[in-house]
Every structure is written in C-alpha cells, then in structure tokens.
Write a protein that holds these residues in place. Sequence first.
Motif, PDB file in Angstrom:
ATOM      1  N   ALA A 184      13.942  -0.976   2.366  1.00 53.51           N
ATOM      2  CA  ALA A 184      15.112  -0.220   1.919  1.00 53.51           C
ATOM      3  C   ALA A 184      15.173  -0.170   0.389  1.00 53.51           C
ATOM      4  CB  ALA A 184      16.387  -0.834   2.488  1.00 53.51           C
ATOM      5  N   ARG A 185      14.864  -1.301  -0.253  1.00 52.89           N
ATOM      6  CA  ARG A 185      14.849  -1.315  -1.722  1.00 52.89           C
ATOM      7  C   ARG A 185      13.760  -0.389  -2.268  1.00 52.89           C
ATOM      8  NH1 ARG A 185      16.467  -6.659  -0.933  1.00 52.89           N
ATOM      9  NH2 ARG A 185      14.352  -7.470  -0.793  1.00 52.89           N
ATOM     10  N   ALA A 186      12.605  -0.409  -1.635  1.00 52.20           N
ATOM     11  CA  ALA A 186      11.510   0.466  -2.078  1.00 52.20           C
ATOM     12  C   ALA A 186      11.885   1.931  -1.885  1.00 52.20           C
ATOM     13  CB  ALA A 186      10.230   0.141  -1.309  1.00 52.20           C
ATOM     14  N   ARG A 187      12.578   2.229  -0.806  1.00 53.93           N
ATOM     15  CA  ARG A 187      13.020   3.604  -0.541  1.00 53.93           C
ATOM     16  C   ARG A 187      14.015   4.055  -1.610  1.00 53.93           C
ATOM     17  NH1 ARG A 187      15.365   3.826   5.032  1.00 53.93           N
ATOM     18  NH2 ARG A 187      13.319   3.008   5.518  1.00 53.93           N
ATOM     19  N   GLU A 188      14.953   3.153  -1.970  1.00 50.96           N
ATOM     20  CA  GLU A 188      15.914   3.472  -3.034  1.00 50.96           C
ATOM     21  C   GLU A 188      15.198   3.673  -4.363  1.00 50.96           C
ATOM     22  OE1 GLU A 188      19.150   4.206  -2.943  1.00 50.96           O
ATOM     23  OE2 GLU A 188      18.895   4.113  -0.764  1.00 50.96           O
ATOM     24  N   HIS A 189      14.227   2.846  -4.627  1.00 52.45           N
ATOM     25  CA  HIS A 189      13.454   2.964  -5.868  1.00 52.45           C
ATOM     26  C   HIS A 189      12.702   4.300  -5.887  1.00 52.45           C
ATOM     27  CE1 HIS A 189      10.608   2.488  -9.020  1.00 52.45           C
ATOM     28  NE2 HIS A 189      10.736   1.196  -9.157  1.00 52.45           N
ATOM     29  N   GLN A 190      12.194   4.711  -4.749  1.00 56.46           N
ATOM     30  CA  GLN A 190      11.455   5.974  -4.655  1.00 56.46           C
ATOM     31  C   GLN A 190      12.394   7.165  -4.847  1.00 56.46           C
ATOM     32  OE1 GLN A 190       9.956   7.150  -0.792  1.00 56.46           O
ATOM     33  NE2 GLN A 190       8.048   7.880  -1.693  1.00 56.46           N
ATOM     34  N   ARG A 191      13.633   7.055  -4.400  1.00 59.99           N
ATOM     35  CA  ARG A 191      14.587   8.166  -4.511  1.00 59.99           C
ATOM     36  C   ARG A 191      15.108   8.346  -5.936  1.00 59.99           C
ATOM     37  NH1 ARG A 191      18.132   6.616   0.656  1.00 59.99           N
ATOM     38  NH2 ARG A 191      16.700   7.340   2.247  1.00 59.99           N
ATOM     39  N   ALA A 238       8.735   3.469  10.737  1.00 60.25           N
ATOM     40  CA  ALA A 238       7.625   3.972  11.538  1.00 60.25           C
ATOM     41  C   ALA A 238       6.339   4.020  10.713  1.00 60.25           C
ATOM     42  CB  ALA A 238       7.963   5.352  12.083  1.00 60.25           C
ATOM     43  N   ALA A 239       6.439   4.513   9.475  1.00 56.71           N
ATOM     44  CA  ALA A 239       5.255   4.570   8.619  1.00 56.71           C
ATOM     45  C   ALA A 239       4.744   3.174   8.295  1.00 56.71           C
ATOM     46  CB  ALA A 239       5.586   5.328   7.333  1.00 56.71           C
ATOM     47  N   LEU A 240       5.655   2.247   8.053  1.00 54.95           N
ATOM     48  CA  LEU A 240       5.262   0.866   7.769  1.00 54.95           C
ATOM     49  C   LEU A 240       4.576   0.245   8.985  1.00 54.95           C
ATOM     50  CD1 LEU A 240       5.261  -1.620   5.915  1.00 54.95           C
ATOM     51  CD2 LEU A 240       7.540  -2.148   6.797  1.00 54.95           C
ATOM     52  N   ALA A 241       5.128   0.477  10.155  1.00 50.80           N
ATOM     53  CA  ALA A 241       4.544  -0.075  11.380  1.00 50.80           C
ATOM     54  C   ALA A 241       3.154   0.493  11.620  1.00 50.80           C
ATOM     55  CB  ALA A 241       5.458   0.215  12.574  1.00 50.80           C
ATOM     56  N   ARG A 279       0.831  -1.213   0.000  1.00 52.08           N
ATOM     57  CA  ARG A 279       0.000   0.000   0.000  1.00 52.08           C
ATOM     58  C   ARG A 279       0.862   1.258   0.000  1.00 52.08           C
ATOM     59  NH1 ARG A 279      -3.007  -3.123   3.660  1.00 52.08           N
ATOM     60  NH2 ARG A 279      -2.143  -2.016   5.462  1.00 52.08           N
ATOM     61  N   LEU A 280       1.952   1.228   0.766  1.00 52.41           N
ATOM     62  CA  LEU A 280       2.819   2.409   0.852  1.00 52.41           C
ATOM     63  C   LEU A 280       3.556   2.676  -0.457  1.00 52.41           C
ATOM     64  CD1 LEU A 280       4.376   2.028   4.415  1.00 52.41           C
ATOM     65  CD2 LEU A 280       2.712   3.725   3.669  1.00 52.41           C
ATOM     66  N   THR A 281       3.922   1.623  -1.156  1.00 49.93           N
ATOM     67  CA  THR A 281       4.705   1.817  -2.379  1.00 49.93           C
ATOM     68  C   THR A 281       3.837   2.056  -3.605  1.00 49.93           C
ATOM     69  OG1 THR A 281       4.820  -0.588  -2.664  1.00 49.93           O
ATOM     70  CG2 THR A 281       6.682   0.492  -1.566  1.00 49.93           C
ATOM     71  N   ARG A 282       2.546   1.750  -3.506  1.00 49.33           N
ATOM     72  CA  ARG A 282       1.648   1.998  -4.643  1.00 49.33           C
ATOM     73  C   ARG A 282       1.515   3.493  -4.902  1.00 49.33           C
ATOM     74  NH1 ARG A 282      -3.600  -0.364  -3.249  1.00 49.33           N
ATOM     75  NH2 ARG A 282      -2.447  -1.712  -1.872  1.00 49.33           N
ATOM     76  N   ASP A 283       1.534   3.888  -6.149  1.00 48.02           N
ATOM     77  CA  ASP A 283       1.392   5.312  -6.490  1.00 48.02           C
ATOM     78  C   ASP A 283      -0.020   5.807  -6.250  1.00 48.02           C
ATOM     79  OD1 ASP A 283       3.630   5.160  -9.340  1.00 48.02           O
ATOM     80  OD2 ASP A 283       4.020   5.553  -7.219  1.00 48.02           O
ATOM     81  N   SER A 284      -1.004   5.015  -6.572  1.00 47.98           N
ATOM     82  CA  SER A 284      -2.392   5.450  -6.447  1.00 47.98           C
ATOM     83  C   SER A 284      -3.036   4.781  -5.252  1.00 47.98           C
ATOM     84  CB  SER A 284      -3.164   5.118  -7.726  1.00 47.98           C
ATOM     85  OG  SER A 284      -3.116   3.720  -7.950  1.00 47.98           O
ATOM     86  N   GLY A 285      -2.608   5.173  -4.055  1.00 48.86           N
ATOM     87  CA  GLY A 285      -3.154   4.562  -2.843  1.00 48.86           C
ATOM     88  C   GLY A 285      -4.392   5.298  -2.394  1.00 48.86           C
ATOM     89  N   SER A 286      -5.493   4.593  -2.275  1.00 50.79           N
ATOM     90  CA  SER A 286      -6.715   5.234  -1.806  1.00 50.79           C
ATOM     91  C   SER A 286      -6.952   4.963  -0.335  1.00 50.79           C
ATOM     92  CB  SER A 286      -7.915   4.720  -2.620  1.00 50.79           C
ATOM     93  OG  SER A 286      -8.043   3.324  -2.440  1.00 50.79           O
ATOM     94  N   HIS A 287      -6.102   4.159   0.284  1.00 48.95           N
ATOM     95  CA  HIS A 287      -6.229   3.856   1.706  1.00 48.95           C
ATOM     96  C   HIS A 287      -5.908   5.109   2.500  1.00 48.95           C
ATOM     97  CE1 HIS A 287      -5.264   1.962   5.570  1.00 48.95           C
ATOM     98  NE2 HIS A 287      -6.138   1.060   5.196  1.00 48.95           N
ATOM     99  N   SER A 288      -6.647   5.383   3.549  1.00 47.43           N
ATOM    100  CA  SER A 288      -6.511   6.644   4.282  1.00 47.43           C
ATOM    101  C   SER A 288      -5.121   6.835   4.873  1.00 47.43           C
ATOM    102  CB  SER A 288      -7.559   6.720   5.395  1.00 47.43           C
ATOM    103  OG  SER A 288      -7.358   5.663   6.309  1.00 47.43           O
ATOM    104  N   ALA A 289      -4.575   5.821   5.494  1.00 51.52           N
ATOM    105  CA  ALA A 289      -3.253   5.975   6.108  1.00 51.52           C
ATOM    106  C   ALA A 289      -2.157   6.003   5.055  1.00 51.52           C
ATOM    107  CB  ALA A 289      -3.001   4.844   7.098  1.00 51.52           C
ATOM    108  N   SER A 290      -2.341   5.260   3.967  1.00 55.05           N
ATOM    109  CA  SER A 290      -1.275   5.200   2.977  1.00 55.05           C
ATOM    110  C   SER A 290      -1.180   6.491   2.183  1.00 55.05           C
ATOM    111  CB  SER A 290      -1.475   4.009   2.041  1.00 55.05           C
ATOM    112  OG  SER A 290      -2.627   4.198   1.259  1.00 55.05           O
ATOM    113  N   ALA A 291      -2.253   7.246   2.081  1.00 50.53           N
ATOM    114  CA  ALA A 291      -2.204   8.493   1.327  1.00 50.53           C
ATOM    115  C   ALA A 291      -1.216   9.470   1.958  1.00 50.53           C
ATOM    116  CB  ALA A 291      -3.597   9.113   1.253  1.00 50.53           C
TER     117      ALA A 291
END
Length: 160
Positions: A73-80, A48-51, A27-39
């Motif tokens: 960590a890989r997702a964070r690198e991909h996002q950067r 912390a955000a994942l937890a 949910r966090l890595t999806r670009d189009s997240g409609s979930h309230s917390a993931s937005a």
Amino acid sequence: MAKQPVANPHDTRLRATAERLRAALDRLTRDSGSHSASASATARLTVAALAREAGVGRNAIYANHRDILDDLARAREHQRAPASGLTAEDRITKQRDLIDDMQQQNRQLATENAGLLRRAIEAERRAYRAERRSAQLTKELGSLQRPTILQSTKEGSVHS
C-alpha cells in the motif's frame, strides 16, 4: 552458547514465502526492472500482481503477510505521487487497472460471502433438526416418567 530452537515446517514455509514476497515487491517497485514478469507488472502494484510475481496465492498474502500488504500500500501511494506529470491516457490506464483490481476483490468477497451464507444455512438446518429431535426425546422422556397405575387381578397378582 545457547542452542537455537529448530523452526517447525510451518514457520519455515512462512519465512520463505515472506522472503519471496519481499523480493517480488522489490522487483515490482524498481523503475528499471529487467525481470520478465516485473516489466509488465510495474504499471500495477496490486496484490494479484505481487502474488503472480512471487509465485504464491493471494490468500496466503491476505492470511499470513499483513505487513507486506502494508508495504504494498505504501509503495502504491509512492507510485501515485508523481501522477500530475502523467498524460490523460496514462491516468485512464491507471484508473482502469484500479477498477479491474477492485472488481476482482469484489468477486473474491462475493465468493467468500456465498460460502459463508451456505455454511450459515446448513448450520441453521442442523440446529432446527437438533431442536426437533430434542423436543421428540423430551416428549418420549415425559411419557416414560409418568406413573403407571397397577391393577390387581382376581388371583391376587398385580398387572400393569
């Protein structure tokens, strides 16, 4: 057909937590997240955000789910990676978020260090008390092992 061994409650709980963490990471890595917390959390891929997104404690992630930390960590690198197209304000926001995350990690480490220091000091105190007691008992034992001189009395009986 072989019978599958029944998983113990601990293993079942670990698997359930891992599934929740993987779903939250998705949910966090999806670009189009409609979930309230993931937005609100998509801007920050942190432990912390994942937890928060998974509804688990951060310590559980650090202690039992190192593979998910690697995926994060890989997702964070991909996002950067596409950061070159970001505005200066977006880069500043990302840097501030990174600073906040590092400060939180620093506070957590300081807390853990304080706890370890307290335990070490208490262990040293107990060791010192044990050494003192050992020396006292050794001294008592030495005095009890000394030979006693027996003296005879006038009536022929022996007294110590």
